[in-house]
Write a protein that holds these residues in place. Sequence first.
Motif, PDB file in Angstrom:
ATOM      1  N   VAL A   1      61.669   9.216  24.412  1.00 21.41           N
ATOM      2  CA  VAL A   1      62.310   8.653  25.606  1.00 21.41           C
ATOM      3  C   VAL A   1      63.692   9.262  25.793  1.00 21.41           C
ATOM      4  CG1 VAL A   1      63.141   6.556  26.730  1.00 21.41           C
ATOM      5  CG2 VAL A   1      61.001   6.503  25.425  1.00 21.41           C
ATOM      6  N   ASP A   2      64.506   9.257  24.737  1.00 18.46           N
ATOM      7  CA  ASP A   2      65.865   9.783  24.805  1.00 18.46           C
ATOM      8  C   ASP A   2      65.978  11.199  24.260  1.00 18.46           C
ATOM      9  OD1 ASP A   2      67.269   7.661  26.034  1.00 18.46           O
ATOM     10  OD2 ASP A   2      67.216   6.525  24.170  1.00 18.46           O
ATOM     11  N   GLY A   3      64.866  11.781  23.779  1.00 21.91           N
ATOM     12  CA  GLY A   3      64.906  13.148  23.267  1.00 21.91           C
ATOM     13  C   GLY A   3      65.652  13.283  21.956  1.00 21.91           C
ATOM     14  N   VAL A   4      65.704  12.200  21.180  1.00 21.28           N
ATOM     15  CA  VAL A   4      66.476  12.185  19.937  1.00 21.28           C
ATOM     16  C   VAL A   4      65.562  12.389  18.736  1.00 21.28           C
ATOM     17  CG1 VAL A   4      67.897  10.752  18.414  1.00 21.28           C
ATOM     18  CG2 VAL A   4      68.283  10.722  20.886  1.00 21.28           C
ATOM     19  N   THR A   5      66.013  13.191  17.780  1.00 25.81           N
ATOM     20  CA  THR A   5      65.337  13.314  16.493  1.00 25.81           C
ATOM     21  C   THR A   5      66.351  13.129  15.385  1.00 25.81           C
ATOM     22  OG1 THR A   5      65.660  15.724  16.422  1.00 25.81           O
ATOM     23  CG2 THR A   5      63.593  14.917  17.372  1.00 25.81           C
ATOM     24  N   ALA A   6      65.883  12.643  14.245  1.00 24.60           N
ATOM     25  CA  ALA A   6      66.734  12.519  13.070  1.00 24.60           C
ATOM     26  C   ALA A   6      65.904  12.811  11.836  1.00 24.60           C
ATOM     27  CB  ALA A   6      67.330  11.124  12.972  1.00 24.60           C
ATOM     28  N   VAL A   7      66.493  13.530  10.897  1.00 20.19           N
ATOM     29  CA  VAL A   7      65.854  13.839   9.617  1.00 20.19           C
ATOM     30  C   VAL A   7      66.821  13.428   8.516  1.00 20.19           C
ATOM     31  CG1 VAL A   7      64.836  15.616   8.148  1.00 20.19           C
ATOM     32  CG2 VAL A   7      64.649  15.803  10.643  1.00 20.19           C
ATOM     33  N   PHE A   8      66.306  12.712   7.534  1.00 19.07           N
ATOM     34  CA  PHE A   8      67.131  12.251   6.421  1.00 19.07           C
ATOM     35  C   PHE A   8      66.460  12.659   5.120  1.00 19.07           C
ATOM     36  CE2 PHE A   8      68.068   9.137   3.096  1.00 19.07           C
ATOM     37  CZ  PHE A   8      69.453   9.182   3.078  1.00 19.07           C
ATOM     38  N   CYS A   9      67.237  13.188   4.184  1.00 18.32           N
ATOM     39  CA  CYS A   9      66.695  13.618   2.898  1.00 18.32           C
ATOM     40  C   CYS A   9      67.506  13.036   1.746  1.00 18.32           C
ATOM     41  CB  CYS A   9      66.706  15.144   2.789  1.00 18.32           C
ATOM     42  SG  CYS A   9      65.644  15.984   3.973  1.00 18.32           S
ATOM     43  N   THR A  10      66.810  12.467   0.800  1.00 15.30           N
ATOM     44  CA  THR A  10      67.372  12.098  -0.486  1.00 15.30           C
ATOM     45  C   THR A  10      66.249  12.278  -1.492  1.00 15.30           C
ATOM     46  OG1 THR A  10      68.647  10.429  -1.721  1.00 15.30           O
ATOM     47  CG2 THR A  10      66.836   9.629  -0.329  1.00 15.30           C
ATOM     48  N   GLN A  11      66.437  11.854  -2.738  1.00 11.95           N
ATOM     49  CA  GLN A  11      65.387  12.054  -3.717  1.00 11.95           C
ATOM     50  C   GLN A  11      65.425  10.918  -4.730  1.00 11.95           C
ATOM     51  OE1 GLN A  11      62.977  15.854  -3.866  1.00 11.95           O
ATOM     52  NE2 GLN A  11      63.336  14.118  -2.532  1.00 11.95           N
ATOM     53  N   VAL A  12      65.042   9.726  -4.237  1.00 12.28           N
ATOM     54  CA  VAL A  12      64.974   8.553  -5.104  1.00 12.28           C
ATOM     55  C   VAL A  12      63.767   7.711  -4.711  1.00 12.28           C
ATOM     56  CG1 VAL A  12      66.623   7.306  -3.613  1.00 12.28           C
ATOM     57  CG2 VAL A  12      66.200   6.506  -5.947  1.00 12.28           C
ATOM     58  N   VAL A  13      62.918   7.429  -5.682  1.00 13.57           N
ATOM     59  CA  VAL A  13      61.721   6.613  -5.467  1.00 13.57           C
ATOM     60  C   VAL A  13      62.072   5.177  -5.827  1.00 13.57           C
ATOM     61  CG1 VAL A  13      59.309   6.253  -6.135  1.00 13.57           C
ATOM     62  CG2 VAL A  13      60.245   8.573  -6.015  1.00 13.57           C
ATOM     63  N   THR A  14      61.926   4.268  -4.870  1.00  9.28           N
ATOM     64  CA  THR A  14      62.297   2.867  -5.079  1.00  9.28           C
ATOM     65  C   THR A  14      61.106   1.961  -4.828  1.00  9.28           C
ATOM     66  OG1 THR A  14      63.072   2.739  -2.783  1.00  9.28           O
ATOM     67  CG2 THR A  14      64.712   3.225  -4.471  1.00  9.28           C
ATOM     68  N   TRP A  15      61.171   0.771  -5.372  1.00  2.00           N
ATOM     69  CA  TRP A  15      60.098  -0.202  -5.204  1.00  2.00           C
ATOM     70  C   TRP A  15      60.663  -1.602  -5.483  1.00  2.00           C
ATOM     71  CZ3 TRP A  15      60.578   3.280  -9.167  1.00  2.00           C
ATOM     72  CH2 TRP A  15      60.861   2.759 -10.424  1.00  2.00           C
ATOM     73  N   GLY A  16      59.881  -2.614  -5.091  1.00  9.81           N
ATOM     74  CA  GLY A  16      60.236  -4.000  -5.389  1.00  9.81           C
ATOM     75  C   GLY A  16      61.639  -4.370  -4.964  1.00  9.81           C
ATOM     76  N   LYS A  17      62.381  -5.018  -5.846  1.00 11.36           N
ATOM     77  CA  LYS A  17      63.720  -5.498  -5.520  1.00 11.36           C
ATOM     78  C   LYS A  17      64.706  -4.368  -5.295  1.00 11.36           C
ATOM     79  CE  LYS A  17      65.249  -6.051 -10.347  1.00 11.36           C
ATOM     80  NZ  LYS A  17      65.746  -7.021 -11.364  1.00 11.36           N
ATOM     81  N   HIS A  18      64.369  -3.171  -5.749  1.00 12.32           N
ATOM     82  CA  HIS A  18      65.276  -2.033  -5.571  1.00 12.32           C
ATOM     83  C   HIS A  18      64.965  -1.232  -4.303  1.00 12.32           C
ATOM     84  CE1 HIS A  18      66.951  -2.777  -9.481  1.00 12.32           C
ATOM     85  NE2 HIS A  18      65.785  -2.637 -10.072  1.00 12.32           N
ATOM     86  N   ARG A  19      63.938  -1.634  -3.575  1.00 14.49           N
ATOM     87  CA  ARG A  19      63.571  -0.898  -2.366  1.00 14.49           C
ATOM     88  C   ARG A  19      64.625  -1.115  -1.290  1.00 14.49           C
ATOM     89  NH1 ARG A  19      57.687  -1.234   0.623  1.00 14.49           N
ATOM     90  NH2 ARG A  19      58.008   0.489   2.086  1.00 14.49           N
ATOM     91  N   THR A  20      65.018  -0.047  -0.617  1.00 13.49           N
ATOM     92  CA  THR A  20      66.048  -0.140   0.408  1.00 13.49           C
ATOM     93  C   THR A  20      65.465   0.205   1.777  1.00 13.49           C
ATOM     94  OG1 THR A  20      66.682   2.154  -0.023  1.00 13.49           O
ATOM     95  CG2 THR A  20      67.909   0.445  -1.186  1.00 13.49           C
ATOM     96  N   PRO A  21      65.905  -0.473   2.842  1.00 12.22           N
ATOM     97  CA  PRO A  21      65.359  -0.231   4.188  1.00 12.22           C
ATOM     98  C   PRO A  21      66.006   0.976   4.862  1.00 12.22           C
ATOM     99  CG  PRO A  21      66.968  -1.988   4.278  1.00 12.22           C
ATOM    100  CD  PRO A  21      66.857  -1.595   2.822  1.00 12.22           C
ATOM    101  N   ILE A  22      65.888   2.150   4.234  1.00  4.68           N
ATOM    102  CA  ILE A  22      66.567   3.345   4.735  1.00  4.68           C
ATOM    103  C   ILE A  22      66.092   3.703   6.133  1.00  4.68           C
ATOM    104  CG2 ILE A  22      66.714   5.851   4.413  1.00  4.68           C
ATOM    105  CD1 ILE A  22      67.143   5.360   1.463  1.00  4.68           C
TER     106      ILE A  22
END
Length: 416
Positions: A382-403
Amino acid sequence: MQQFAERFGVTKPPERSGFSAERLGRITEFFDRQTELGVVPGWSALVARNGEPVYAAGGGLRDLEAGLPVEPTTLWRLYSMTKPVTSVAVMMLVERGLLGLDDPVAEYIPEFADIRVYDGGSPGSVRVRPAAHPVTVRHLLTHTAGLTLGLAHMDPVDALYRQAGQDVLPLPGATLRQMCADVGALPLLFEPGTAWNYSLGVDILGRIIEVVSGESLDTFTESNVLGPLGMTDTTFALAPERLPDLAEIYSPDPESGRLAVNGELRPTFREPAQFPSGSGVPGLVSTLEDYHRFAAMLVRGGELDGERLLGPRTLAHMTANHLPGGAEINSFARYPDDEHRGCGFGLGFYVVTDPVGAGSFGNRGEYGWSGAANTHFFVDPVDGVTAVFCTQVVTWGKHRTPIRRQLRNLVYQAMT
């Protein structure tokens, strides 16, 4: 940060593209703070409008022990962010008339000719019944085939996957052909088309690409997707001389939450190549710049720098919600997930159907996907916007983050 801006050609004020430079700076502030808190070891991000970068930055370390910084040339394991690339390759074959979305998978992989469905019991003694309908190419693209993942640990069927060697990583020396034979011999979790479950479906599609094209998956992908897009640093098999650029992979310690090297996933791309999975085990390794080029092709309707991979109508079809009755993933999924709220699913991408439900400041129709190591990208047509994010951490359960949600809203709040 200047090295990122220079590398990606961020030369004009973002205000000319409808962004606030000050507000884009909040992306840097947020992820630098996550680095300081030990949530991520290091990161990089690129935001573009109509394919033209308006923000590029990175911070932290790609290797905590060696003290090596994240750089524009840092390589990242994409894992399941390989899925959209493979899905595009599949649809290129569909456009050529060599493959049909409603083709039974058994036409290409004989082991899927006598599919059975789980009907109860334990991993040691499962009951099965014949499937009422065949698994199709469309089922694989939409994760509605009834397949699952060995790493899921949710039901007896995924336990059977682990017993067959289909766990986090493939068996040494395995091939896509052998993987498909193994999976085809296992029962489906449910009748095809009746539920959504994240699975090895796109890996199966990787084998179908090989059968239809007569080429290995890596060769076909290089010739038809990566090469035409100029994604020269993206590969299924990393050359030894590029290993110093590969980011180390981490997970939080279950007790302390402190980041530690993930020993199970560390071998991917550091040891001799196993089979080139179309999905994420191990999938592709790439750079921020390369994956931006893939996203730019998508937002431009299937074309980049004069190279057209897909027709715009094909891409519009891929990024529509294909779940029955326009259902959201969580209302159709075997296992609802907070990351999927407010989203349907297309042919290889999540698709936002309800921005409010998704917790998004963005638009209906946004699509994208993530990888196991918290890489993420999205496209807003709709707005022609793209975003790419890179990190390298595998998370799960209580440590999962809503990146995914955090990145999305950090980008949208910067729009003026």
